[in-house]
Each structure stands twice: as structure tokens, then as C-alpha cells.
Enzyme design. Structure first.
Site, PDB file in Angstrom:
ATOM      1  N   ASP A 228      14.688 -35.289 -13.816  1.00  9.42           N
ATOM      2  CA  ASP A 228      14.224 -33.971 -13.363  1.00  9.42           C
ATOM      3  C   ASP A 228      12.721 -33.960 -13.125  1.00  9.42           C
ATOM      4  O   ASP A 228      12.191 -32.989 -12.569  1.00  9.42           O
ATOM      5  CB  ASP A 228      14.611 -32.888 -14.376  1.00  9.42           C
ATOM      6  CG  ASP A 228      14.108 -33.182 -15.782  1.00  9.42           C
ATOM      7  OD1 ASP A 228      14.602 -34.145 -16.377  1.00  9.42           O
ATOM      8  OD2 ASP A 228      13.228 -32.455 -16.273  1.00  9.42           O
TER       9      ASP A 228
ATOM     10  N   LYS B  68       2.666 -22.118 -12.804  1.00 16.79           N
ATOM     11  CA  LYS B  68       3.211 -22.773 -13.982  1.00 16.79           C
ATOM     12  C   LYS B  68       2.640 -22.067 -15.206  1.00 16.79           C
ATOM     13  O   LYS B  68       1.425 -22.038 -15.400  1.00 16.79           O
ATOM     14  CB  LYS B  68       2.846 -24.256 -14.013  1.00 16.79           C
ATOM     15  CG  LYS B  68       3.529 -25.006 -15.159  1.00 16.79           C
ATOM     16  CD  LYS B  68       3.336 -26.498 -15.033  1.00 16.79           C
ATOM     17  CE  LYS B  68       4.051 -27.231 -16.160  1.00 16.79           C
ATOM     18  NZ  LYS B  68       3.924 -28.697 -16.024  1.00 16.79           N
TER      19      LYS B  68
END
Length: 513
Positions: free
Chosen positions: A268, A121
Site C-alpha cells: 500500500d 495529510k
């Protein structure tokens, strides 16, 4: 680490855009795009999770592994990619979204056959970055690294963190979205999970009417992550949806148990496996407040406030139901399942509160007791975690004022002390009706009520220290979060100091990262 065993099973099954083009764009009819991490010239390791690495089968960290930990100079066997998904954000359909700052390395299978996905990430832009840079800053990376591990040790289903490293770059961010962007240190986290599949992956395929790919995705998910689903045909998809509902409700119950507020429960950001995922503007509860949201973007509506998380999870499941309808083809079943969700969640929630209070079982009258307790907590501004820690110390000789006055975020006057005393009398009466012993009651409480939770002000202090090259608080927090049901550091088991009440990054945060 042994990274030669990383494999890419997802890309073997589903269609994807294989152009290795990181330019942001829509990619209709595909679930992923191959993309290379940006690569960083001056990385520096902050922390590596040796225990997790051993568990998932990567082994011990070596100095030469640093490049891999930030996505630089990767071996040929690692074919990196990002996935596309869609979602509803703050109640509105947002269309294609996707892993804007997450790039998958692939999957590890340990000696016991357990599969674990690994992703970076903050390692650079992907086709799904929506014109962002794909980087992550130190503060958000530290918050994800520490909080995901804290949740794991609390016993809450979650993604986990393998490593945290500086990239050597500075990143520009407007932390509070107020027109004051600043340079911040860049960082990369490697996070792991059994799978990072989200509600939004299914929403995207359904919205694009790619029903064959949707069915393949559901079949893949059932086969790999839902062993309890053994039926065939349409019933298989119905059972799959029911299991997702159960896992989601159980997750919400755990959030309420430990006082976790996600802050941005868009579809999401909902794991189809029932995991806590995407640690952004989250917070652990300090002062108990059902209307508390840590996310400045969630104001003034407070859609994702602490007390609404059960309701919002049900709303999100409605959107998933719409996405799965082409496979399930039964509106009545979906409606009945979702209506039952509320019943299941609140029963699980109240049984959880029984354990926190040391009650032997859920009985008639307990729901009213809990409602009165919630009102008292909010009226007297009591600290959520510390309230239960103090309740465990209760005895016939206890002075109520001395027990609770230091865990309130306001001054407890005589009238408030009287309200507490009246509540404790009702609590004692309820406890006396238990068919279990006092020792068994305390055991329930001690296993349900953490002594340590990772509060935002502690994270703020930690990030400030790391920014100047110190790691003392970071290392203490690691030890504390690995033992949350023990009081290793009494200085952490206090209410939030008043000087942090209005500090950005403590009481309120934004989605900026």
C-alpha cells in the site's frame, strides 16, 4: 492561490460512498468516500512552497489561503474525499486499508495541461482511518515536507510538498510504541503528485472480485499516466504491467544511488507511477550497511532493510501481478516478466554504481569490484555519501588515511588503512581503463553523488527548533536540499555526530505519526 480551478475527476468515474460520514468502516465495492476535513481553529503557517505552487498552477500564496492549507472553510467547488485501498503489510495480507490520514482536495491543471493531485495529510479521520484520529504530529509532518522536496531535488521520482502548517491542536502519540504516549503538536502537510494511485488500489478491487471496476481503474491509469502504452486488448494490460515493473526498478535504483531507505515498503506504500510515497520511518544512509533498517517495527527480521529494497519491490510486484491477473490472464507472461525484473534491476543498479565511481561503462569484473567495495564499506563502517565525496578528491598525492579517517564510524587502524590502500589501487587500475577523460569521469561522479543528504539527525535538530518557535535550521535545510550537489553548508557534510547514535528519531524510528 487560485483554488477555484480544483476539480474532482476521480469521483466522476468511479463508484463511491457519498454519505459524508467520517465514521471508520469497510466500504466494499467502492474506491472512495466523500469526507470533510476536521477543520482547525488556530492554524499557523510554517512553510509554503511558492515555486511548486507556481509550477502546478495555483499561483502565489496569500494570507487568506491559510484556511485552505489546513482544510478549513473550504469553497463550494472543492469536494473532498478519501480513497480506499488494500495491501500486504510486512508480508501479510491486511485487507482494506486506505487513506487514513489523507484527504484529497482534487486535481489542478496548469497552463501546460499538466495534472497534479492535491491532498492533505493529517486533516482528520476518514472511513479508512482504522479507528485512528486522522491527525498528524509536527515531527512526521516536518519529515515528509522536507524529505519529499529533498528527493525531488536529488532527481528521485517522488510526491512533493506544497505547505506545512501547525493545526493549533495537540495530538497524543506513543512514539516508540512502548506504552509512553505523550502530547505533541499537530500539523498538516499538503502534498502533491501526478497521482496517488498505489498497488493497493488495484489489490482491493481484485480481492473483492470487482473486475469491471478494476478494468476501469487500469484503463483510467493508462490513459492518464502511461502514454507509452499504446497497444489494445489484453496486450495493453501486459504492456502496462511491464511499464510498472520498469518504473519501479528505476525508482529502486535511484534509492540505492542516494542512500535512501524507505523503512516500510508495504504494497500500500508503493506508487503505481513509480514515485516515492509515504515518508514515514525513512532514513538516508549514514554508515553504509546493507542490513540497515530505520524502522523499529521492522525488527528483528529487517524485511525492509536497505539492501533488500530491490528484492522486496519484486515481491510487491508479484502481489500486483496477482491483482492484475484477471485482466492479463497469462501466468507465464507474468512469471517471465517478474523473473526478468531482477535482471533489469541489477543491471540498472550496477550501471548506476559505475556512474558513482566515474566508470565509463559496465564491464566484466565490475560486479566483483562492487561486491568487494560493499564488503569494505561495511567492515570499515564508512559513511556512504561522504565516501564518494572523498573519492572525487583522490589524486596521486593523496594520503589515504587523512582522506578517509574522518568518515568512518569506527577507528581506522593500520590494517584497515592497508585495506583501503589496496582497494584504491584496484580503483585506480579500473579508472585508467576508461575511454573517457578524467574530467568526464569526475563529471559523472559529481552528477551522481550528492554533497548534501537530509540525514535524520539534522531533521531531529530541525524539529526540536520548530517546537520552540525557531526556524533557522529549517530555512538552512531548505536551501541545502534545493542544491544537493553543491556544498552550501560544510557543517552539514559530516558524518552523524556520535551523541545522536542512540537518539530516538535519529538512528531508529517507528511508524507512529
Amino acid at each position: 492561490m487560485n483554488i477555484e480551478q480544483i476539480r474532482q475527476p476521480f469521483t466522476d468515474i468511479f463508484p463511491g460512498d457519498l454519505s459524508d460520514n467520517p465514521m471508520q468502516r469497510n466500504t466494499p465495492k467502492v474506491l472512495f468516500a466523500t469526507v470533510k476535513p476536521a477543520g482547525f481553529d488556530g492554524p499557523k503557517l510554517i512553510s509554503f512552497n511558492e515555486t511548486l505552487s507556481a509550477e502546478i498552477g495555483l499561483g502565489k500564496h496569500e494570507e487568506k489561503d491559510l484556511d485552505f492549507l489546513v482544510g478549513t472553510n473550504l469553497p463550494e467547488n472543492v469536494k473532498t474525499y478519501a480513497t480506499a485501498y488494500a495491501g500486504h503489510q510486512f508480508g501479510n495480507w491486511a485487507g482494506q486499508l486506505g487513506d487514513g490520514r489523507a484527504i484529497l482536495a482534487g486535481e489542478i491543471i496548469n497552463k501546460d495541461g499538466k495534472k497534479t493531485e492535491i491532498q492533505w495529510k493529517g486533516a482528520g479521520a476518514t472511513p479508512y482511518s482504522r479507528h485512528a484520529d486522522g491527525r498528524a504530529v509536527l515531527r512526521s509532518s516536518v519529515r515528509e515536507y522536507l524529505m519529499s522536496e529533498a528527493m525531488y531535488h536529488l532527481g528521485v521520482p517522488t510526491t512533493r510538498a506544497l505547505s506545512l502548517a501547525f493545526t493549533g491542536e495537540d495530538v497524543v502519540r506513543d512514539m516508540m510504541y512502548n506504552g509512553n504516549p505523550q502530547l505533541e503538536k499537530g500539523a498538516v502537510v499538503i502534498r502533491t503528485a501526478e497521482s496517488f494511485l498505489r498497488f493497493g488500489h488495484f489489490e482491493l478491487m481484485s480481492a473483492q472480485r470487482e473486475y469491471k471496476t478494476l478494468q476501469d481503474l487500469v484503463d483510467f491509469t493508462i490513459e492518464n499516466y502511461y502514454p507509452e502504452v499504446t497497444s489494445e486488448g489484453i496486450q495493453k494490460y501486459r504492456d502496462f504491467f511491464k511499464s510498472i515493473c520498469t518504473r519501479t526498478a528505476d525508482l529502486m535504483t535511484e534509492w540505492f544511488r542516494v542512500g535512501f531507505v524507505h523503512g516500510v515498503m508495504n504494497t500500500d506504500n508503493m506508487s503505481v507511477l513509480g514515485l516515492t510515497i509515504d515518508y514515514g520511518p525513512y532514513s538516508m544512509m549514514d554508515e553504509y550497511d546493507l542490513n540497515f533498517t530505520p524502522n523499529t517495527t521492522d525488527l528483528p527480521g529487517r524485511r525492509y532493510a536497505f539492501g533488500k529494497q530491490g528484492q522486496i519491490s519484486q515481491w510487491n510486484l508479484w502481489q500486483l501481478a496477482n491483482a492484475l491477473h484477471p485482466l492479463i490472464k497469462d501466468e507465464k507472461f507474468l512469471e517471465e516478466t517478474l523473473n526478468h525484473y531482477g535482471t533489469y534491476f541489477w543491471e540498472a543498479h550496477d550501471r548506476m554504481l559505475c556512474r558513482k565511481f566515474g566508470f565509463d561503462e559496465l564491464r566484466d569484473g565490475d560486479e566483483e569490484f562492487f561486491t568487494n567495495w560493499q564488503g569494505l564499506m561495511q567492515e570499515l563502517h564508512l559513511d556512504y555519501t561522504l565516501f564518494f565525496n572523498q573519492l572525487e578528491k583522490l589524486s596521486t598525492e593523496t594520503d589515504i588515511k587523512s582522506l578517509f579517517e574522518n568518515i568512518s564510524y569506527s577507528v581506522l587502524n593500520d590494517e584497515n588503512i592497508k585495506k583501503l590502500e589496496d582497494f584504491i589501487k584496484k580503483y585506480d587500475k579500473r579508472i585508467s581503463s576508461n575511454v573517457i577523460s578524467k574530467e568526464e569521469s569526475l563529471s559523472l561522479m559529481r552528477h551522481s553523488n550528492p554533497k548534501f543528504t537530509l540525514r535524520n539527525y539534522l531533521l531531529y535538530q530541525c524539529i526540536e527548533e520548530i517546537n520552540i518557535g525557531k526556524t533557522e535550521i529549517f530555512e538552512k535545510l531548505i536551501r541545502a536540499l534545493e542544491n544537493p550537489y553543491e556544498e552550501l553548508y560544510p557543517e552539514f557534510s559530516v558524518k552523524r555526530p556520535s551523541n545522536y547514535d542512540d537518539t530516538s528519531g535519529c538512528s531508529m524510528l517507528s511508524c507512529s505519526s
